[in-house]
Design a protein around this motif. Structure first.
Motif, PDB file in Angstrom:
ATOM      1  N   LEU A  34       0.993  -1.171   0.173  1.00 52.64           N
ATOM      2  CA  LEU A  34       0.059  -0.200   0.122  1.00 52.64           C
ATOM      3  C   LEU A  34       0.885   1.359  -0.110  1.00 52.64           C
ATOM      4  O   LEU A  34       0.729   2.157  -0.709  1.00 52.64           O
ATOM      5  CB  LEU A  34      -1.120  -0.061   1.177  1.00 52.64           C
ATOM      6  CG  LEU A  34      -2.201  -0.959   1.196  1.00 52.64           C
ATOM      7  CD1 LEU A  34      -2.854  -0.772   2.704  1.00 52.64           C
ATOM      8  CD2 LEU A  34      -3.298  -0.682   0.187  1.00 52.64           C
ATOM      9  N   LEU A  35       1.793   1.287   0.944  1.00 51.53           N
ATOM     10  CA  LEU A  35       2.706   2.493   0.851  1.00 51.53           C
ATOM     11  C   LEU A  35       3.783   2.653  -0.350  1.00 51.53           C
ATOM     12  O   LEU A  35       4.202   3.856  -0.571  1.00 51.53           O
ATOM     13  CB  LEU A  35       3.451   2.483   2.234  1.00 51.53           C
ATOM     14  CG  LEU A  35       2.709   2.512   3.545  1.00 51.53           C
ATOM     15  CD1 LEU A  35       3.632   2.464   4.849  1.00 51.53           C
ATOM     16  CD2 LEU A  35       1.716   3.679   3.786  1.00 51.53           C
ATOM     17  N   ALA A  36       3.914   1.582  -0.832  1.00 52.27           N
ATOM     18  CA  ALA A  36       4.676   1.649  -2.368  1.00 52.27           C
ATOM     19  C   ALA A  36       3.784   2.576  -3.309  1.00 52.27           C
ATOM     20  O   ALA A  36       4.355   3.358  -3.994  1.00 52.27           O
ATOM     21  CB  ALA A  36       4.909   0.159  -2.780  1.00 52.27           C
ATOM     22  N   GLU A  37       2.654   2.092  -3.271  1.00 48.29           N
ATOM     23  CA  GLU A  37       1.731   3.012  -4.084  1.00 48.29           C
ATOM     24  C   GLU A  37       1.440   4.307  -3.640  1.00 48.29           C
ATOM     25  O   GLU A  37       1.567   5.249  -4.588  1.00 48.29           O
ATOM     26  CB  GLU A  37       0.208   2.406  -3.949  1.00 48.29           C
ATOM     27  CG  GLU A  37      -0.029   1.094  -4.911  1.00 48.29           C
ATOM     28  CD  GLU A  37      -1.161   0.524  -4.917  1.00 48.29           C
ATOM     29  OE1 GLU A  37      -2.157   1.356  -5.411  1.00 48.29           O
ATOM     30  OE2 GLU A  37      -1.550  -0.350  -4.474  1.00 48.29           O
ATOM     31  N   ALA A  38       1.483   4.647  -2.349  1.00 51.73           N
ATOM     32  CA  ALA A  38       1.152   5.798  -1.891  1.00 51.73           C
ATOM     33  C   ALA A  38       2.471   6.836  -2.007  1.00 51.73           C
ATOM     34  O   ALA A  38       2.299   7.993  -2.498  1.00 51.73           O
ATOM     35  CB  ALA A  38       1.094   5.774  -0.339  1.00 51.73           C
ATOM     36  N   VAL A  39       3.774   6.285  -1.804  1.00 53.27           N
ATOM     37  CA  VAL A  39       4.757   7.231  -2.325  1.00 53.27           C
ATOM     38  C   VAL A  39       5.187   7.504  -3.508  1.00 53.27           C
ATOM     39  O   VAL A  39       5.719   8.319  -4.107  1.00 53.27           O
ATOM     40  CB  VAL A  39       6.315   6.597  -1.405  1.00 53.27           C
ATOM     41  CG1 VAL A  39       5.846   6.591  -0.087  1.00 53.27           C
ATOM     42  CG2 VAL A  39       6.379   5.455  -1.975  1.00 53.27           C
ATOM     43  N   SER A  40       4.539   6.499  -4.642  1.00 54.04           N
ATOM     44  CA  SER A  40       4.709   6.707  -6.050  1.00 54.04           C
ATOM     45  C   SER A  40       3.681   7.868  -6.315  1.00 54.04           C
ATOM     46  O   SER A  40       3.588   8.098  -7.686  1.00 54.04           O
ATOM     47  CB  SER A  40       4.339   5.434  -6.625  1.00 54.04           C
ATOM     48  OG  SER A  40       5.536   4.410  -6.481  1.00 54.04           O
TER      49      SER A  40
END
Length: 408
Positions: free
Chosen positions: A380-386
Motif C-alpha cells: 500500500l505504501l509503495a503505491e502511496a509514495v509513488s
C-alpha cells in the motif's frame, strides 16, 4: 521499552553476515524508513524493487528488536474472525480486509521464492479448532461466512479431525494456503537483496530529532543527517513509547521451541494449528523437526517482561502441546522467551498517514498477523509514495472511529 526477554531460537543468527555502517554524513533520498524489523525490511525491499531511492535507519542491529521474537506463522485468517469484523465494519471492509490478507500471504510467497537464500519459507495448511464444545457453533458460523465469500476453506467435524491428528476436537476450519518461515532469515535476506538493488542501510543510527518543512523531512542521528521527501516509521511496538495510540493495547506473549522430535508423522501436513480460545494457543513445526508453541498473552505490566514468568509459562505451553500430541512422549524445551506484543482494539492494523506528522507514514501492524500486515502495508505504501495513494488506506486510519467487535 525492553521488547524481548529469554532466549529465542533465532538469537545470533546472521546467515548473510550483514554489517552496515553508522550514519556519519549527510544523505538525501526519496524515502527514509525508520526500523530494521520485518516491516522495515519488507517495505525497503518493495520500494527499492520499484526504483524508489530509499534509506533504512536502524538504531541497533537489523532484526534484533521485536522481530527477534517473531514465531514465523503467516495466515490469512486473523485474531478477529471475519464474521465479527463484518459486524463491526460492514461486509465490504471486513471481506476486503480478509482478501487483502490472503493476497499478502501470496505476495510473501512470491517474494520468498525469489530471494537469494532459503529463508525456510514453506506453504502450510492451517487447522483452526474449537477449544471447547461450546465453540463448535462459532467454527461453523465462521466457516459458513468464509465459504460464502469465496475463501478456500473446509469444515472438519470431529471424526475427520481424529482421522488426521492424535487429538479430538468438536469442529475445525482447515485452510490450505498459509505459510511459515524463519523470521530472522527472512528479514536478513530481504535486506541483503534490497541492498543489491540500491538500498542504503545504516545501523547503530537511532533517530534523535525530526524536523518537517513544507516539502520534505530532515532526520538527524547522533552523527548524521538525512533529507527525504517522505519518512516511513516502521518502529513496531516501541512506537507506543513516544506516540501512544488510542487504538493500541500492549501485552506480553510467550513462546517455546522444543528439541528435535524424531517422528512427526502424526502431525498432518505439518499444519499450523491454533484455537478459538482467547488468548489462543498456536503451534507449528520447523524444518529440523522442532515444535514451536506460543500463547498465554496477558496485559503488559509496568515491570515489563519477567524471566520467572517465562519459565512458568514455558512449562504451561509444553503441557498443552503434550495434551494434544501424547504420542510424542517426553519432550524437552530448547528455547523459551517472551516478547512485547501489541494489538489493535478493533482487530485492524494501523497503517498510513498521521495528521500530527507531515510527510509521514506509519506501519503499526499490531495483532497476531504482524508479518502479513507488514506485507500489506509495504504494498500500500509503495503505491502511496509513488503518488497514487490507495483509497483503502482509509480503512487503516489512525483516526478511525473505535469499533469493538462482538468478542471485544
Amino acid at each position: 521499552m525492553k521488547l524481548t526477554e529469554g532466549h529465542t531460537p533465532w538469537s545470533g543468527l546472521d546467515i548473510n553476515k550483514l554489517n552496515f555502517p553508522q550514519l556519519e554524513n549527510k544523505q538525501s533520498c526519496d524515502v527514509v524508513i525508520i526500523g530494521g524489523g520485518i516491516s522495515g525490511a519488507l517495505t525497503s525491499y518493495v520500494l527499492t524493487k520499484q526504483g524508489i531511492e530509499t534509506i533504512l535507519l536502524e538504531k541497533g542491529h537489523i532484526g534484533t528488536g521485536s522481530s527477534s521474537a517473531n514465531t514465523g506463522l503467516f495466515q490469512f485468517m486473523n485474531d478477529d474472525p471475519l464474521s465479527e469484523l463484518i459486524q463491526s465494519f460492514g461486509e465490504k471492509k471486513g471481506v476486503g480486509f480478509y482478501k487483502m490478507c490472503e493476497q499478502a500471504v501470496e505476495n510473501l510467497s512470491k517474494i520468498a521464492n525469489n530471494l537469494s537464500f532459503d529463508t525456510e519459507f514453506r506453504r502450510r495448511s492451517s487447522l483452526y479448532y474449537a477449544t471447547s464444545e461450546d465453540d463448535a457453533g462459532k467454527i461453523r458460523n465462521e466457516y459458513d461466512t468464509l465459504a460464502r465469500h469465496g475463501f478456500n476453506v473446509e469444515y472438519w467435524d470431529q471424526e475427520r479431525i481424529k482421522s488426521f491428528f492424535p487429538f479430538s476436537k468438536s469442529a475445525a476450519i482447515y485452510s490450505p494456503n498459509d505459510a511459515e518461515a524463519n523470521p530472522l532469515k527472512l528479514i536478513q535476506t530481504l535486506i541483503y537483496d534490497a541492498v543489491k538493488q540500491g538500498l542504503k542501510v545504516f545501523e547503530n543510527s537511532g533517530v534523535e530529532t525530526v524536523t518537517y518543512s513544507d516539502k520534505n523531512v530532515t532526520v538527524m542521528t547522533k552523527s548524521g543527517i538525512i533529507e527525504a521527501k517522505t519518512i516511513i516509521w516502521a518502529t513496531g511496538y516501541v512506537t507506543q513509547d513516544w506516540k501512544p495510540d488510542r487504538l493500541a493495547s500492549l501485552d506480553s506473549t510467550y513462546a517455546i521451541i522444543t528439541e528435535p522430535i524424531q517422528d512427526l508423522s502424526s502431525w498432518h501436513e505439518r499444519a499450523l494449528i491454533w484455537e478459538t480460545n482467547r488468548p489462543y494457543l498456536y503451534m507449528r513445526t520447523t524444518l529440523d523437526n522442532r515444535i514451536l508453541v506460543g500463547g498465554l498473552d496477558e496485559p503488559l505490566t509496568p515491570a515489563g517482561l519477567n524471566q520467572n514468568k517465562i519459565t512458568l509459562n514455558g512449562q504451561k505451553l509444553l503441557n498443552k502441546l503434550q495434551e494434544l500430541f501424547p504420542t510424542f512422549g517426553d519432550i524437552s524445551i530448547s528455547h523459551s522467551w517472551a516478547g512485547v506484543f501489541a494489538t489493535s482494539k478493533d482487530g485492524v492494523p494501523m497503517i498510513g498517514r498521521h495528521p500530527d506528522y507531515p510527510h509521514s507514514y506509519f506501519i503499526e501492524g499490531y495483532g497476531g498477523n504482524g508479518t502479513v500486515y507488514s506485507m500489506l502495508a509495504a504494498d500500500l505504501l509503495a503505491e502511496a509514495v509513488s503518488g497514487k495513494e490507495p483509497e483503502v488506506l482509509n480503512w487503516f486510519s489512525f483516526k478511525r472511529p473505535l469499533k469493538i467487535n462482538a468478542s471485544g
